[in-house]
Motif scaffolding. Structure first.
Motif, PDB file in Angstrom:
ATOM      1  N   CYS A   1      35.696  36.935  37.054  1.00  0.00           N
ATOM      2  CA  CYS A   1      34.407  36.924  37.761  1.00  0.00           C
ATOM      3  C   CYS A   1      34.321  35.736  38.719  1.00  0.00           C
ATOM      4  O   CYS A   1      33.868  35.870  39.868  1.00  0.00           O
ATOM      5  CB  CYS A   1      33.259  36.855  36.763  1.00  0.00           C
ATOM      6  SG  CYS A   1      33.002  38.355  35.798  1.00  0.00           S
TER       7      CYS A   1
ATOM      8  N   LEU B   1      35.522  36.039  47.759  1.00  0.00           N
ATOM      9  CA  LEU B   1      34.667  36.751  48.705  1.00  0.00           C
ATOM     10  C   LEU B   1      33.545  35.897  49.275  1.00  0.00           C
ATOM     11  O   LEU B   1      32.936  36.272  50.276  1.00  0.00           O
ATOM     12  CB  LEU B   1      34.072  37.993  48.031  1.00  0.00           C
ATOM     13  CG  LEU B   1      35.080  39.060  47.585  1.00  0.00           C
ATOM     14  CD1 LEU B   1      34.355  40.233  46.933  1.00  0.00           C
ATOM     15  CD2 LEU B   1      35.914  39.544  48.756  1.00  0.00           C
TER      16      LEU B   1
ATOM     17  N   TRP C   1      28.308  43.736  44.016  1.00  0.00           N
ATOM     18  CA  TRP C   1      28.787  45.026  43.512  1.00  0.00           C
ATOM     19  C   TRP C   1      30.175  44.880  42.905  1.00  0.00           C
ATOM     20  O   TRP C   1      30.475  45.468  41.855  1.00  0.00           O
ATOM     21  CB  TRP C   1      28.826  46.034  44.662  1.00  0.00           C
ATOM     22  CG  TRP C   1      29.323  47.396  44.241  1.00  0.00           C
ATOM     23  CD1 TRP C   1      28.582  48.426  43.751  1.00  0.00           C
ATOM     24  CD2 TRP C   1      30.677  47.855  44.270  1.00  0.00           C
ATOM     25  NE1 TRP C   1      29.386  49.504  43.461  1.00  0.00           N
ATOM     26  CE2 TRP C   1      30.677  49.189  43.778  1.00  0.00           C
ATOM     27  CE3 TRP C   1      31.885  47.293  44.676  1.00  0.00           C
ATOM     28  CZ2 TRP C   1      31.856  49.938  43.672  1.00  0.00           C
ATOM     29  CZ3 TRP C   1      33.049  48.033  44.562  1.00  0.00           C
ATOM     30  CH2 TRP C   1      33.030  49.342  44.067  1.00  0.00           C
ATOM     31  N   ALA C   2      31.040  44.095  43.523  1.00  0.00           N
ATOM     32  CA  ALA C   2      32.406  43.930  43.026  1.00  0.00           C
ATOM     33  C   ALA C   2      32.413  43.288  41.641  1.00  0.00           C
ATOM     34  O   ALA C   2      33.141  43.732  40.741  1.00  0.00           O
ATOM     35  CB  ALA C   2      33.220  43.087  44.007  1.00  0.00           C
TER      36      ALA C   2
ATOM     37  N   ILE D   1      36.733  36.367  41.725  1.00  0.00           N
ATOM     38  CA  ILE D   1      36.186  37.348  42.670  1.00  0.00           C
ATOM     39  C   ILE D   1      35.144  36.671  43.556  1.00  0.00           C
ATOM     40  O   ILE D   1      35.139  36.832  44.783  1.00  0.00           O
ATOM     41  CB  ILE D   1      35.550  38.545  41.924  1.00  0.00           C
ATOM     42  CG1 ILE D   1      36.624  39.368  41.216  1.00  0.00           C
ATOM     43  CG2 ILE D   1      34.778  39.441  42.918  1.00  0.00           C
ATOM     44  CD1 ILE D   1      36.058  40.470  40.324  1.00  0.00           C
ATOM     45  N   THR D   2      34.269  35.913  42.929  1.00  0.00           N
ATOM     46  CA  THR D   2      33.230  35.210  43.683  1.00  0.00           C
ATOM     47  C   THR D   2      33.856  34.214  44.642  1.00  0.00           C
ATOM     48  O   THR D   2      33.475  34.140  45.823  1.00  0.00           O
ATOM     49  CB  THR D   2      32.276  34.491  42.722  1.00  0.00           C
ATOM     50  OG1 THR D   2      31.746  35.434  41.791  1.00  0.00           O
ATOM     51  CG2 THR D   2      31.132  33.841  43.481  1.00  0.00           C
TER      52      THR D   2
ATOM     53  N   SER E   1      30.802  45.766  39.077  1.00  0.00           N
ATOM     54  CA  SER E   1      31.695  46.900  38.817  1.00  0.00           C
ATOM     55  C   SER E   1      32.850  46.479  37.918  1.00  0.00           C
ATOM     56  O   SER E   1      33.271  47.227  37.030  1.00  0.00           O
ATOM     57  CB  SER E   1      32.229  47.466  40.135  1.00  0.00           C
ATOM     58  OG  SER E   1      31.173  47.993  40.906  1.00  0.00           O
ATOM     59  N   TYR E   2      33.372  45.293  38.155  1.00  0.00           N
ATOM     60  CA  TYR E   2      34.441  44.795  37.283  1.00  0.00           C
ATOM     61  C   TYR E   2      33.953  44.679  35.843  1.00  0.00           C
ATOM     62  O   TYR E   2      34.634  45.110  34.902  1.00  0.00           O
ATOM     63  CB  TYR E   2      34.949  43.442  37.782  1.00  0.00           C
ATOM     64  CG  TYR E   2      35.767  42.721  36.744  1.00  0.00           C
ATOM     65  CD1 TYR E   2      37.020  43.192  36.373  1.00  0.00           C
ATOM     66  CD2 TYR E   2      35.264  41.585  36.093  1.00  0.00           C
ATOM     67  CE1 TYR E   2      37.759  42.545  35.382  1.00  0.00           C
ATOM     68  CE2 TYR E   2      35.993  40.944  35.121  1.00  0.00           C
ATOM     69  CZ  TYR E   2      37.244  41.425  34.766  1.00  0.00           C
ATOM     70  OH  TYR E   2      37.971  40.795  33.788  1.00  0.00           O
TER      71      TYR E   2
ATOM     72  N   GLU F   1      28.165  43.429  48.723  1.00  0.00           N
ATOM     73  CA  GLU F   1      29.457  43.914  48.239  1.00  0.00           C
ATOM     74  C   GLU F   1      30.038  42.984  47.180  1.00  0.00           C
ATOM     75  O   GLU F   1      30.676  43.439  46.230  1.00  0.00           O
ATOM     76  CB  GLU F   1      30.438  44.059  49.409  1.00  0.00           C
ATOM     77  CG  GLU F   1      30.098  45.195  50.359  1.00  0.00           C
ATOM     78  CD  GLU F   1      30.090  46.538  49.650  1.00  0.00           C
ATOM     79  OE1 GLU F   1      31.113  46.894  49.026  1.00  0.00           O
ATOM     80  OE2 GLU F   1      29.052  47.225  49.693  1.00  0.00           O
ATOM     81  N   LEU F   2      29.827  41.680  47.355  1.00  0.00           N
ATOM     82  CA  LEU F   2      30.295  40.715  46.360  1.00  0.00           C
ATOM     83  C   LEU F   2      29.622  40.972  45.018  1.00  0.00           C
ATOM     84  O   LEU F   2      30.280  41.012  43.975  1.00  0.00           O
ATOM     85  CB  LEU F   2      30.003  39.293  46.847  1.00  0.00           C
ATOM     86  CG  LEU F   2      30.171  38.154  45.832  1.00  0.00           C
ATOM     87  CD1 LEU F   2      31.568  38.157  45.234  1.00  0.00           C
ATOM     88  CD2 LEU F   2      29.876  36.808  46.504  1.00  0.00           C
TER      89      LEU F   2
END
Length: 209
Positions: free
Chosen positions: A165, A172, A193-194, A168-169, A197-198, A190-191
């Motif tokens: 997590c 992006l 959501w990504a 990803i942050t 979703s993960y 989108e960030l």
């Protein structure tokens, strides 16, 4: 983990406290724009509008200035997660929690240039790289604590999950917030959501028989 900064004299007078705030703001901008090696105490003092000698009344050296900036940013990271996970009996949907955390993270990145630089790991080596690693670790720890109270409870803040997590942050965020602090709302969405979703995929895996 980010710790309280050493080698700093806490000012007692209002005038001195204002000077320290200006110095920290100037140091943050200087580190973000110039990097640690190129940033100088003289430049930081000029940006803050104080004499160079005044800096050493409060900070032992340039490293102490960086430590103070990082401690301040660490407190801001704590604020991103304020009110989340504080009550272990109250569980919130994962997506709702993620939206709140990412929204606050993007807002922080928009107004704190050094946070963008350090959190994204734009400095590959040296004191700024170490400071960035400390901020990301603090962020990861806070994510783990929050996810432990998520609904459903099968989505736990284990080390691998909270690390992903955070990464990803980290990856992006630079696209969602540019160097001037302007936020791209679509990429910020989108960030969020990504990350959500993960986490939902983690839930599906852990619930699968």
């Amino acid at each position: 983990m980010v710790v309280d900064p050493p080698d700093i004299r806490v000012p007692q007078q209002d005038r001195s406290r204002r000077a320290v705030r200006r110095l920290l703001d100037a140091a943050e901008s200087s580190f973000a724009e110039e990097g640690y090696e190129r940033a100088s105490v003289r430049d930081i003092a000029e940006r803050a509008g104080v004499a160079k000698g005044s800096v050493y009344q409060f900070f032992r050296n340039k490293q102490a200035l960086l430590d103070a900036v990082v401690a301040k940013l660490g407190a801001e990271v704590d604020g991103v997660f304020a009110g989340l996970g504080s009550d272990p009996t109250e569980r919130r949907p994962v997506r709702s929690m993620v939206d709140q955390v990412i929204g606050r993270t993007v807002e922080l990145a928009g107004r704190r240039p050094a946070f963008r630089t350090l959190f994204a790991g734009l400095a590959a080596t040296g004191p700024l790289a170490d400071a960035g690693a400390g901020l990301r670790e603090r962020y990861r720890e806070r994510i783990a604590a929050v996810l432990a109270t998520a609904d459903p409870p099968s989505v736990v803040g284990s080390l691998p999950v909270s690390t992903v997590c955070t990464e990803i942050t980290r990856g992006l965020l630079a696209g969602a917030v540019d160097r001037s602090g302007r936020v791209d709302d679509e990429l910020a969405t989108e960030l969020s959501w990504a990350v959500a979703s993960y986490l939902e995929s983690v839930r599906d895996r852990t619930e699968r028989p």
